[in-house]
Design a protein around this motif. Structure first.
Motif, mmCIF file in Angstrom:
data_model
loop_
_atom_site.group_PDB
_atom_site.id
_atom_site.type_symbol
_atom_site.label_atom_id
_atom_site.label_comp_id
_atom_site.label_asym_id
_atom_site.label_seq_id
_atom_site.Cartn_x
_atom_site.Cartn_y
_atom_site.Cartn_z
ATOM 1 N N ASP A 204 0.847 -1.181 0.000
ATOM 2 C CA ASP A 204 0.000 0.000 0.000
ATOM 3 C C ASP A 204 0.889 1.240 0.000
ATOM 4 O O ASP A 204 1.805 1.352 0.806
ATOM 5 C CB ASP A 204 -0.893 -0.017 1.242
ATOM 6 C CG ASP A 204 -1.910 1.106 1.257
ATOM 7 O OD1 ASP A 204 -1.985 1.879 0.277
ATOM 8 O OD2 ASP A 204 -2.649 1.211 2.253
ATOM 9 N N ARG A 205 0.623 2.179 -0.902
ATOM 10 C CA ARG A 205 1.470 3.369 -1.028
ATOM 11 C C ARG A 205 1.484 4.208 0.243
ATOM 12 O O ARG A 205 2.447 4.909 0.514
ATOM 13 C CB ARG A 205 1.038 4.230 -2.208
ATOM 14 C CG ARG A 205 -0.314 4.874 -2.031
ATOM 15 C CD ARG A 205 -0.665 5.791 -3.196
ATOM 16 N NE ARG A 205 -1.980 6.343 -3.042
ATOM 17 C CZ ARG A 205 -2.290 7.352 -2.234
ATOM 18 N NH1 ARG A 205 -1.349 7.908 -1.512
ATOM 19 N NH2 ARG A 205 -3.519 7.797 -2.147
ATOM 20 N N ARG A 206 0.430 4.102 1.048
ATOM 21 C CA ARG A 206 0.364 4.880 2.286
ATOM 22 C C ARG A 206 1.291 4.325 3.361
ATOM 23 O O ARG A 206 1.538 4.975 4.373
ATOM 24 C CB ARG A 206 -1.071 4.918 2.795
ATOM 25 C CG ARG A 206 -1.980 5.715 1.868
ATOM 26 C CD ARG A 206 -3.391 5.603 2.332
ATOM 27 N NE ARG A 206 -3.872 4.252 2.094
ATOM 28 C CZ ARG A 206 -5.035 3.958 1.547
ATOM 29 N NH1 ARG A 206 -5.866 4.895 1.211
ATOM 30 N NH2 ARG A 206 -5.392 2.710 1.359
ATOM 31 N N LYS A 207 1.798 3.112 3.162
ATOM 32 C CA LYS A 207 2.704 2.496 4.132
ATOM 33 C C LYS A 207 4.172 2.804 3.823
ATOM 34 O O LYS A 207 5.053 2.433 4.568
ATOM 35 C CB LYS A 207 2.515 0.975 4.147
ATOM 36 C CG LYS A 207 1.105 0.531 4.464
ATOM 37 C CD LYS A 207 0.851 0.608 5.921
ATOM 38 C CE LYS A 207 -0.528 0.040 6.240
ATOM 39 N NZ LYS A 207 -0.843 0.158 7.623
ATOM 40 N N ILE A 208 4.418 3.469 2.699
ATOM 41 C CA ILE A 208 5.792 3.779 2.281
ATOM 42 C C ILE A 208 6.175 5.152 2.819
ATOM 43 O O ILE A 208 5.420 6.115 2.678
ATOM 44 C CB ILE A 208 5.902 3.757 0.745
ATOM 45 C CG1 ILE A 208 5.565 2.361 0.214
ATOM 46 C CG2 ILE A 208 7.296 4.179 0.301
ATOM 47 C CD1 ILE A 208 5.464 2.277 -1.287
#
Length: 149
Positions: A112-116
């Protein structure tokens, strides 16, 4: 102090569905305008269970799965292609969405891009280290190679 319900994960503050108290200025100028939180009310308190249920569906279920994903991500570098000018300077910057797409393209499990988390904006070609939060207790450090397209 302002009482808020987080709608997205905020590093150092909490996860989606958490009810937090922060200073008024932080709430008014940062969290609410960016859509990271909503104002708390008795009616909004009912939405917390829906937010938590959605988070649980997206979250990696077990600690073992998170560790396996971490090992997979750390075992190979991820290559991101970007348009660059003279001297390797990029037109724009590499975003978390670009990195998430490159991870999936490399054959690793989807992230998930929000976890990067990117420490400094990536605006030139080269090799960078990026942190990916996979689980509450597990984070992976991914090597991102930015090359000119």
């Amino acid at each position: 102090m302002a009482k808020l319900i987080l709608t997205h994960e905020v590093t150092g503050l909490g996860a989606p569905g958490d009810v937090v108290e922060v200073k008024d200025g932080y709430a008014r100028n940062y969290l609410v305008p960016r859509g990271l939180a909503t104002a708390w009310s008795k009616g909004a308190e009912k939405d917390v269970s829906a937010i938590r249920k959605a988070r649980k569906a997206r979250e990696i279920a077990t600690l073992d799965e998170a560790r396996a994903t971490r090992d997979s991500l750390q075992s190979r570098p991820v290559v991101v292609r970007a348009t660059a000018g003279a001297g390797g300077r990029l037109f724009g910057a590499v975003t978390t969405a670009d990195i998430a797409a490159a991870v999936t393209e490399a054959g690793a499990p989807a992230v998930d891009r929000r976890k990067i988390e990117i420490a400094q904006p990536i605006k030139a070609t080269g090799e960078y280290k990026v942190s990916v939060r996979l689980h509450a207790e597990v984070a992976a450090t991914v090597t991102v190679k930015v090359v000119a397209a």
